[in-house]
Every structure is written in C-alpha cells, then in structure tokens.
Design an enzyme around this catalytic site. Structure first.
Site, PDB file in Angstrom:
ATOM      1  N   ALA A  74      30.341 -14.413  45.329  1.00  0.00           N
ATOM      2  CA  ALA A  74      30.917 -14.180  46.800  1.00  0.00           C
ATOM      3  C   ALA A  74      32.045 -15.140  47.001  1.00  0.00           C
ATOM      4  O   ALA A  74      31.968 -16.301  47.183  1.00  0.00           O
ATOM      5  CB  ALA A  74      29.839 -14.718  47.933  1.00  0.00           C
ATOM      6  N   GLY A  85      41.498 -11.804  50.447  1.00  0.00           N
ATOM      7  CA  GLY A  85      40.972 -10.928  49.327  1.00  0.00           C
ATOM      8  C   GLY A  85      41.967 -11.206  48.023  1.00  0.00           C
ATOM      9  O   GLY A  85      41.412 -12.089  47.163  1.00  0.00           O
ATOM     10  N   ARG A  87      36.476  -9.259  34.348  1.00  0.00           N
ATOM     11  CA  ARG A  87      37.495  -7.982  34.329  1.00  0.00           C
ATOM     12  C   ARG A  87      37.396  -7.125  33.310  1.00  0.00           C
ATOM     13  O   ARG A  87      36.980  -6.002  33.825  1.00  0.00           O
ATOM     14  CB  ARG A  87      38.789  -8.424  34.523  1.00  0.00           C
ATOM     15  CG  ARG A  87      39.202  -8.977  35.972  1.00  0.00           C
ATOM     16  CD  ARG A  87      40.641  -9.603  36.059  1.00  0.00           C
ATOM     17  NE  ARG A  87      40.825  -9.873  37.531  1.00  0.00           N
ATOM     18  CZ  ARG A  87      41.681 -10.767  37.870  1.00  0.00           C
ATOM     19  NH1 ARG A  87      42.737 -11.388  37.356  1.00  0.00           N
ATOM     20  NH2 ARG A  87      41.865 -11.027  39.251  1.00  0.00           N
ATOM     21  N   ARG A 127      33.882  28.299  30.465  1.00  0.00           N
ATOM     22  CA  ARG A 127      34.218  28.853  31.425  1.00  0.00           C
ATOM     23  C   ARG A 127      35.341  29.779  30.985  1.00  0.00           C
ATOM     24  O   ARG A 127      36.347  29.510  30.284  1.00  0.00           O
ATOM     25  CB  ARG A 127      34.932  27.801  32.402  1.00  0.00           C
ATOM     26  CG  ARG A 127      35.580  28.580  33.606  1.00  0.00           C
ATOM     27  CD  ARG A 127      34.659  29.197  34.940  1.00  0.00           C
ATOM     28  NE  ARG A 127      35.252  29.670  35.994  1.00  0.00           N
ATOM     29  CZ  ARG A 127      34.603  30.250  36.775  1.00  0.00           C
ATOM     30  NH1 ARG A 127      33.414  30.959  36.639  1.00  0.00           N
ATOM     31  NH2 ARG A 127      35.337  30.773  37.888  1.00  0.00           N
ATOM     32  N   GLY A 176      38.051  23.285  38.676  1.00  0.00           N
ATOM     33  CA  GLY A 176      38.343  24.286  39.734  1.00  0.00           C
ATOM     34  C   GLY A 176      37.603  23.763  40.978  1.00  0.00           C
ATOM     35  O   GLY A 176      37.229  22.718  41.275  1.00  0.00           O
ATOM     36  N   GLY A 177      37.235  24.601  41.722  1.00  0.00           N
ATOM     37  CA  GLY A 177      36.555  24.778  43.030  1.00  0.00           C
ATOM     38  C   GLY A 177      35.221  23.973  42.488  1.00  0.00           C
ATOM     39  O   GLY A 177      34.842  23.152  43.180  1.00  0.00           O
ATOM     40  N   GLU A 208      37.645  -6.790  41.802  1.00  0.00           N
ATOM     41  CA  GLU A 208      38.045  -8.037  40.928  1.00  0.00           C
ATOM     42  C   GLU A 208      39.579  -7.988  40.539  1.00  0.00           C
ATOM     43  O   GLU A 208      39.877  -8.159  39.458  1.00  0.00           O
ATOM     44  CB  GLU A 208      37.341  -7.931  39.319  1.00  0.00           C
ATOM     45  CG  GLU A 208      35.762  -7.665  39.860  1.00  0.00           C
ATOM     46  CD  GLU A 208      34.761  -8.293  38.504  1.00  0.00           C
ATOM     47  OE1 GLU A 208      35.432  -8.812  37.745  1.00  0.00           O
ATOM     48  OE2 GLU A 208      33.681  -8.085  38.577  1.00  0.00           O
ATOM     49  N   GLY A 209      40.294  -7.887  41.639  1.00  0.00           N
ATOM     50  CA  GLY A 209      41.734  -7.983  41.733  1.00  0.00           C
ATOM     51  C   GLY A 209      42.435  -6.533  41.628  1.00  0.00           C
ATOM     52  O   GLY A 209      41.798  -5.608  40.702  1.00  0.00           O
TER      53      GLY A 209
END
Ligand SMILES: Cc1cc2nc3c(=O)[nH]c(=O)nc-3n(C[C@H](O)[C@H](O)[C@H](O)COP(=O)(O)OP(=O)(O)OC[C@H]3O[C@@H](n4cnc5c(N)ncnc54)[C@H](O)[C@@H]3O)c2cc1C
Length: 392
Positions: A128, A135, A248, A273, A345-346, A369-370
């Site tokens: 924390a 930030g 990181r 496809r 695509g869709g 984390e930045g």
C-alpha cells in the site's frame, strides 16, 4: 491449437517448475479464466492451487520457507499463468510485491515471523503506497501519517487502489513519520489485518483484471507495534523504490504472458477462419499483422529475461532494466491484444472469445507499478541525469 514459443529453461529445477505450471494452467486456470473475469471475485481456489504447488514464494529464500528459486524462473511462471488468466497471475506477482519490503528492508525476526506464512500461501500480502492525491508523485504528496507513541506507531490516512487489500492478511504500508523531510520522512510498516484501527474501504469496479480486487484501505488511529517498523525510520521510500526494481519485471511478465496468449489465439484463429476462399492468415494483411505481433512479443521477452537475469545478479543498473522491460512489455501487451481483437474481427469484440478480455487486462500493465510515462522518466534520467536548476 496454441503456438508454443520455445525458450530453453536455465536449469533442471526451472524446467521442472515450468512443466508443473504449464500443466496446472492448462488443466485448472485456463478453463476458469472467463468465469473469473465475469464473476469479478478473488479466485480463492486458484490461490489455493498455487499455494499447494509452492508457487507463491518462488524467489523467497529457502531459509524463510521459499523455494529459493531464481528471479528468471519467477518471471517465467508469472508469464505462463498470465497467458491464460491475467487476474490469476497477479496472485503470484502481488504476493511477491507485498513481501518484498520485508525481504529488502526487514530484520531477521520480521522475516522469520512473516515470510514463511507468505511463502506457503497461508497468508496473502498486499502493498500500500498509493493515495488519492499521490500516485506517480508517491513521495511528494503522501498524506498517511505514522506517529510514534510509546512502543507503537499510530497510523492515520487512506490508501487507494490496493490490489488484494480486502483479502490480505498482511499489508506493507508506507506512511510519513517526519513531514519536514520529504521522501526521507517516509517509513515502511507491516500491518496485520487484525490490528485495531485498520479497515477495508470501497472496492473499485474495473475495466480489466476483474478477478483481482482493488480496494481502499483506511487507517484510523491504527495501532502498529514499533517492532513492525521495517528498516530505520525515514528509509521507507528507498525501500519502496527498491521493491519496484524487483516487482516491475513481474508486471512485465504479466504483460508478456497476456500478449503471448492473445498471439496464440489469434494465430490459431487465422489458420481456420476462411474469407475470400482461404484462411485469413494467408491474406497478407493479416499474416503481416501476426508477423509483427510475434516479433514484438519475442523482442519484449528477450528484454524481460535480461532484466530478470540482472535482478538475480543485483546488477547496478537494475532500476533502468526493470523500467525498460515494464515499458516494452506493457506496450507490446496493449498493441498485440488490440491487433488480436482485429484478427478475430467481430468475434474478437465478443465476450464469447478471450481476446477482448486480454485487451482489457493488458491496459493495466501500462498504468500500475509506475505508468509508462514514469518508466520513461526513469530510463531518461539514467541517460541524461535529473535536472537541477543552477543555484542563483
Ligand atoms: C487496478 C490497479 C491496481 C493497483 N494496485 C496498486 C497496489 O497494489 N498498490 C499501490 O500502492 N498502488 C496500486 N495501484 C496504483 C497505481 O500504481 C497508480 O494508479 C499509478 O502509479 C498511477 O498513479 P495515479 O493513478 O495517481 O496517476 P497520476 O500520477 O495522477 O498520473 C496521471 C497521468 O499523468 C502522468 N504523469 C504523472 N506524472 C508525470 C510526469 N512526471 N511525467 C509525465 N507524465 C506524468 C501519468 O503517467 C498518467 O498518465 C493500482 C492501480 C490500479 C488501477
């Protein structure tokens, strides 16, 4: 169906760990990934699975119950999990993040008391640092205060955006002990969830990594034993920054895994496809897109593994490499997942297929984390130094 990218494991131990992880991911994590995203709850079953298979303390020293594995192995494990489920990969990455302040700045007693419980997964950790007004500028604007009274510190303030804060048993918290000293007036503390005056606040509703809870943590005259101060008073910000050097690459690994997962899916789809009488992967526009995605993923991977190797060596320039790998992998995750949606695509836009989730999950790797801007700041400062106005 998936295109596996071969990267020889560095050691037999790493090969063994990775083969266990691949099996677990295929059997247990991948089939749960869409559901975890939809339910938006911390997946306790997956955490338990990782705990039972010793995945929560890979880089922690063996003397404190960890596997004593290399950092390279750790990032590869996070990557493998993120290929299927970004939220689940964060369970491993944030266990490390929350434990690192103790591993880096803690004394033997603190390590002995807490690290074995985190390594085994009996306890969950959180980290924390962030507040509503602080930030990127974490040191400059921090408001959470810690005041020493007798053999206790009394913490007051609110942290926001804390991953796993509502399921954590232990939180590494950063607070101001001396407001007159700026970054040198910040200290680190180990807070247990049952300490009086600690409570969990509001929970964020998010675009992605929905199976990873992000919450506010409130400290109201929270009583922390003085023995839970990590390192000397005033060293907290230094500890927080050293933690980021090692955490990181974990986020970079998460990003890379997401990108690889999206590339795997898009490649398999492009082979099957059919449009205009042939598989879309045979249409140059799509084939070239896949070629660029693959190239970017492999470039990001080389950068990440090199950064992790430097972490293992405690190289002097590890801060720069940690920033570079997070920058590259985060951007690659975003661009590759966006292109994967395009390849489908869709269908790519539909929740029936995993790539839209991967695209939503990728975005956070450019923020936490930045942010990417902060990574660029770190790298550019390593190159040209930090500007200080000349004395008048
Ligand atoms: C899902 C999620 C999980 C998180 N988990 C944790 C956690 O577990 N623990 C924790 O402590 N924090 C956590 N965070 C917080 C996260 O690290 C911060 O959100 C992040 O560092 C950015 O800070 P900010 O949101 O205050 O943005 P700001 O700092 O306000 O930045 C806003 C914008 O300005 C840009 N910017 C700011 N300063 C500069 C500069 N000097 N140069 C160029 N651009 C700049 C930023 O790049 C960004 O684009 C989490 C956040 C999220 C969303």
């Amino acid at each position: 169906m998936t295109a596996v990218t071969p990267h020889p494991p560095a050691t037999d131990e790493e090969a063994m760990i990775l083969s266990v992880v691949r099996e677990l991911v295929a059997d247990k994590v991948a089939p749960r990934a869409a559901q975890i995203d939809e339910e938006g709850e911390f997946p306790h079953d997956i955490k338990q699975l990782f705990a039972e298979n010793d995945l929560l303390g890979i880089p922690f020293p063996a003397e404190y119950g960890g596997l004593g594995g290399s950092f390279v192995t750790y990032v590869k494990v996070v990557e493998e999990i993120a290929r299927a489920c970004a939220s689940s990969s964060l369970i491993v990455a944030v266990q490390e993040l929350g434990a690192l302040p103790i591993l880096i700045g803690g004394n033997h007693d603190q390590k002995q008391r807490y690290i074995p419980r985190l390594a085994s997964g009996e306890w969950i950790a959180a980290y924390a640092l962030t507040e509503a007004g602080s930030g990127s500028d974490a040191a400059g604007s921090m408001r959470t205060r810690a005041e020493k009274r007798g053999d206790k510190y009394i913490l007051n303030g609110t942290k926001i955006f804390i991953t796993n804060g509502n399921v954590a048993d232990l939180i590494s918290v950063f607070a101001v002990t001396d407001p007159s000293k700026g970054a040198d007036g910040i200290s680190a503390f180990i807070v247990e969830k049952d300490f009086p005056g600690f409570k969990v606040g509001k929970r964020e509703k998010k675009m992605g990594i929905r199976g990873s809870p992000t919450v506010e943590l409130v400290f109201e005259n929270c009583e922390v034993p003085a023995a839970n101060l990590v390192g000397p008073e005033g060293q907290g910000f230094r500890i927080a920054m050293k933690v980021l050097d090692k955490s990181r690459p974990g986020i970079a690994a998460q990003a890379l895994g997401i990108a690889q997962g999206a590339l795997d899916y898009a490649t398999a789809y492009a082979k099957e496809r059919i449009a205009f009488g042939k598989p879309i992967g045979q249409q140059q526009g799509v084939g070239f897109m896949l070629a660029d995605m693959k190239t970017e993923v492999e470039a990001a991977r080389l950068l990440l593994y090199e950064a992790a190797r430097r972490c293992d060596e405690n190289a002097a320039d590890v801060t720069t490499w940690a920033a570079m790998c997070k920058l590259k992998c985060g951007d690659v995750a975003m661009s590759v997942t966006t292109d994967a949606v395009q390849v489908l695509g869709g269908y790519g836009y539909s929740t029936e297929y995993p790539v839209e989730r991967m695209m939503r999950d990728a975005k956070i790797t450019q923020i936490y984390e930045g942010t990417q801007q902060i990574q660029r700041l770190v790298v550019s400062r390593a190159l040209v130094g930090k500007w200080r106005p000349p004395a008048p």
